[in-house]
Design a protein around this motif. Structure first.
Motif, PDB file in Angstrom:
ATOM      1  N   ARG A   2      36.144  83.833  24.039  1.00 36.62           N
ATOM      2  CA  ARG A   2      35.953  83.186  22.894  1.00 36.62           C
ATOM      3  C   ARG A   2      36.446  83.791  21.687  1.00 36.62           C
ATOM      4  O   ARG A   2      36.356  85.055  21.651  1.00 36.62           O
ATOM      5  N   ILE A   3      37.036  83.036  20.861  1.00 42.08           N
ATOM      6  CA  ILE A   3      37.893  83.403  19.613  1.00 42.08           C
ATOM      7  C   ILE A   3      37.398  82.909  18.456  1.00 42.08           C
ATOM      8  O   ILE A   3      37.359  81.545  18.430  1.00 42.08           O
ATOM      9  N   SER A   4      37.109  83.414  17.291  1.00 40.93           N
ATOM     10  CA  SER A   4      36.648  82.890  16.311  1.00 40.93           C
ATOM     11  C   SER A   4      37.164  83.615  14.904  1.00 40.93           C
ATOM     12  O   SER A   4      37.497  84.790  15.246  1.00 40.93           O
ATOM     13  N   GLY A   5      36.975  83.320  13.761  1.00 45.32           N
ATOM     14  CA  GLY A   5      37.314  83.856  12.598  1.00 45.32           C
ATOM     15  C   GLY A   5      38.208  83.363  11.628  1.00 45.32           C
ATOM     16  O   GLY A   5      38.450  82.210  11.571  1.00 45.32           O
ATOM     17  N   GLU A   6      39.250  84.073  11.134  1.00 40.06           N
ATOM     18  CA  GLU A   6      40.112  83.706  10.088  1.00 40.06           C
ATOM     19  C   GLU A   6      41.434  84.511  10.324  1.00 40.06           C
ATOM     20  O   GLU A   6      41.340  85.672  10.478  1.00 40.06           O
ATOM     21  N   LEU A   7      42.388  83.872   9.963  1.00 40.11           N
ATOM     22  CA  LEU A   7      43.710  84.347   9.865  1.00 40.11           C
ATOM     23  C   LEU A   7      44.415  84.058   8.748  1.00 40.11           C
ATOM     24  O   LEU A   7      44.494  82.624   8.175  1.00 40.11           O
ATOM     25  N   ARG A   8      44.974  84.942   8.034  1.00 34.20           N
ATOM     26  CA  ARG A   8      45.674  84.482   6.713  1.00 34.20           C
ATOM     27  C   ARG A   8      47.252  85.227   6.984  1.00 34.20           C
ATOM     28  O   ARG A   8      47.358  86.416   7.360  1.00 34.20           O
ATOM     29  N   ILE A   9      48.176  84.398   6.476  1.00 38.14           N
ATOM     30  CA  ILE A   9      49.538  84.791   6.639  1.00 38.14           C
ATOM     31  C   ILE A   9      50.161  84.600   5.030  1.00 38.14           C
ATOM     32  O   ILE A   9      50.059  83.420   4.574  1.00 38.14           O
ATOM     33  N   GLY A  10      50.743  85.601   4.703  1.00 36.60           N
ATOM     34  CA  GLY A  10      51.347  85.624   3.090  1.00 36.60           C
ATOM     35  C   GLY A  10      52.778  84.685   3.310  1.00 36.60           C
ATOM     36  O   GLY A  10      52.902  83.822   2.446  1.00 36.60           O
ATOM     37  N   ARG A  11      53.518  84.898   4.476  1.00 40.67           N
ATOM     38  CA  ARG A  11      54.789  84.251   4.560  1.00 40.67           C
ATOM     39  C   ARG A  11      55.066  83.996   5.864  1.00 40.67           C
ATOM     40  O   ARG A  11      54.918  85.148   6.640  1.00 40.67           O
ATOM     41  N   LEU A  12      55.574  83.079   6.427  1.00 43.36           N
ATOM     42  CA  LEU A  12      55.781  82.800   7.792  1.00 43.36           C
ATOM     43  C   LEU A  12      57.394  82.403   7.755  1.00 43.36           C
ATOM     44  O   LEU A  12      57.536  81.342   6.862  1.00 43.36           O
ATOM     45  N   GLU A  13      58.173  82.892   8.455  1.00 48.31           N
ATOM     46  CA  GLU A  13      59.515  82.416   8.610  1.00 48.31           C
ATOM     47  C   GLU A  13      59.961  82.119  10.133  1.00 48.31           C
ATOM     48  O   GLU A  13      59.855  82.880  11.032  1.00 48.31           O
ATOM     49  N   GLY A  14      60.333  80.970  10.355  1.00 50.82           N
ATOM     50  CA  GLY A  14      60.740  80.453  11.702  1.00 50.82           C
ATOM     51  C   GLY A  14      59.481  80.504  12.659  1.00 50.82           C
ATOM     52  O   GLY A  14      58.554  79.942  12.043  1.00 50.82           O
ATOM     53  N   LEU A  15      59.755  80.512  13.781  1.00 46.16           N
ATOM     54  CA  LEU A  15      58.804  80.447  15.074  1.00 46.16           C
ATOM     55  C   LEU A  15      58.190  81.969  15.338  1.00 46.16           C
ATOM     56  O   LEU A  15      59.048  82.734  15.772  1.00 46.16           O
ATOM     57  N   VAL A  16      56.948  81.886  15.384  1.00 46.90           N
ATOM     58  CA  VAL A  16      56.225  83.231  15.768  1.00 46.90           C
ATOM     59  C   VAL A  16      55.156  83.152  16.824  1.00 46.90           C
ATOM     60  O   VAL A  16      54.351  82.020  16.677  1.00 46.90           O
ATOM     61  N   HIS A  17      54.825  84.059  17.499  1.00 42.61           N
ATOM     62  CA  HIS A  17      53.748  84.159  18.506  1.00 42.61           C
ATOM     63  C   HIS A  17      52.776  85.188  17.612  1.00 42.61           C
ATOM     64  O   HIS A  17      53.154  86.330  17.900  1.00 42.61           O
ATOM     65  N   LEU A  18      51.783  84.784  17.354  1.00 39.24           N
ATOM     66  CA  LEU A  18      50.780  85.652  16.639  1.00 39.24           C
ATOM     67  C   LEU A  18      49.653  85.920  17.592  1.00 39.24           C
ATOM     68  O   LEU A  18      48.929  84.805  18.182  1.00 39.24           O
ATOM     69  N   SER A  19      49.378  87.390  17.996  1.00 41.25           N
ATOM     70  CA  SER A  19      47.840  87.328  18.739  1.00 41.25           C
ATOM     71  C   SER A  19      46.672  87.205  18.250  1.00 41.25           C
ATOM     72  O   SER A  19      46.596  87.804  16.995  1.00 41.25           O
ATOM     73  N   LEU A  20      45.816  86.446  18.570  1.00 38.77           N
ATOM     74  CA  LEU A  20      44.833  86.121  18.195  1.00 38.77           C
ATOM     75  C   LEU A  20      43.475  87.217  18.759  1.00 38.77           C
ATOM     76  O   LEU A  20      42.369  87.377  18.155  1.00 38.77           O
ATOM     77  N   ALA A  21      43.707  87.357  20.046  1.00 41.65           N
ATOM     78  CA  ALA A  21      42.952  88.288  20.545  1.00 41.65           C
ATOM     79  C   ALA A  21      43.908  89.157  21.678  1.00 41.65           C
ATOM     80  O   ALA A  21      44.771  88.721  22.053  1.00 41.65           O
ATOM     81  N   ARG A  22      42.958  90.230  22.028  1.00 42.91           N
ATOM     82  CA  ARG A  22      43.701  91.185  22.959  1.00 42.91           C
ATOM     83  C   ARG A  22      42.550  91.892  23.929  1.00 42.91           C
ATOM     84  O   ARG A  22      41.409  92.220  23.294  1.00 42.91           O
ATOM     85  N   THR A  23      42.790  91.942  25.049  1.00 40.12           N
ATOM     86  CA  THR A  23      41.939  92.779  26.076  1.00 40.12           C
ATOM     87  C   THR A  23      42.812  93.673  26.758  1.00 40.12           C
ATOM     88  O   THR A  23      43.991  93.312  27.189  1.00 40.12           O
ATOM     89  N   ARG A  24      42.155  94.870  27.276  1.00 46.58           N
ATOM     90  CA  ARG A  24      42.596  95.803  28.052  1.00 46.58           C
ATOM     91  C   ARG A  24      42.290  95.498  29.458  1.00 46.58           C
ATOM     92  O   ARG A  24      42.566  96.334  30.514  1.00 46.58           O
ATOM     93  N   GLN A  25      41.262  94.657  29.678  1.00 46.40           N
ATOM     94  CA  GLN A  25      40.480  94.562  30.924  1.00 46.40           C
ATOM     95  C   GLN A  25      41.671  93.439  31.681  1.00 46.40           C
ATOM     96  O   GLN A  25      41.528  92.294  31.625  1.00 46.40           O
TER      97      GLN A  25
END
Length: 187
Positions: A63-86
């Motif tokens: 379950r992922i919620s919240g907000e993401l802001r990006i000042g500038r995006l260039e090309g194609l990117v993979h942005l992490s919205l969540a991370r777990t070590r389990q």
């Protein structure tokens, strides 16, 4: 002429309905701008911020919620919205939905698609067919949501799971986009 024991007038009609439902489901994905591969260009995201919340459990998707802001995006990117070590949660399927805006440039949000409309249709038709499908209905690729300046766009996306990271794929179609804001719906 001999007939197959499971075929007959009723079975033929059920098969035709199953085929038609599978074709409609497949077409709904194609209508969302389905593509089989991503553009090859690399990119980067600058001035990334926002607050995101995530929770993981063995019996439910992340379950992922919240907000993401990006000042500038260039090309194609993979942005992490969540991370777990389990390790237990690696590879789970995560989906997000929300609204997206961009101040300038043209933003595209990609969603991973790996579906079999034939199997999906089985639960939607009254009498699913036991016959094999007449064609391959499977789709393996991506759908796209485009966001243009001055408009708020709804999106849904299946994230890419890489180890413990759950990644959202974004692209600046014109080479760069600025003032991006994604607000993720609460689960």
């Amino acid at each position: 002429m001999a007939t197959h024991p499971t075929w007959g007038n009723g079975s033929d009609a059920a098969h035709a309905q199953h085929v038609e439902q599978a074709r409609q489901l497949r077409q709904s994905y194609l209508d969302k701008g389905f593509i089989t591969g991503l553009p090859k260009r690399k990119g980067r995201a600058l001035h990334v911020g926002g607050e995101r919340r995530s929770s993981f459990a063995p019996s439910t998707p992340p379950r992922i919620s919240g907000e993401l802001r990006i000042g500038r995006l260039e090309g194609l990117v993979h942005l992490s919205l969540a991370r777990t070590r389990q390790v237990l949660y690696y590879g789970q399927v995560a989906r997000v939905s929300g609204t997206a805006t961009v101040d300038s440039g043209h933003l595209r949000i990609y969603s991973r698609v790996d579906v079999d409309p034939w199997t999906m249709a089985r639960v939607l038709v009254k009498n699913p067919s036991n016959q094999p499908p007449p064609e391959d209905f499977r789709l393996d690729g991506w759908t796209m949501t485009d966001v243009v300046p001055g408009q708020s766009s709804r999106f849904t996306a299946q994230l890419v799971s890489s180890g413990g990271d759950f990644l959202l794929l974004l692209e600046a179609i014109d080479g760069h986009a600025e003032g991006i804001r994604l607000v993720l719906d609460p689960p």
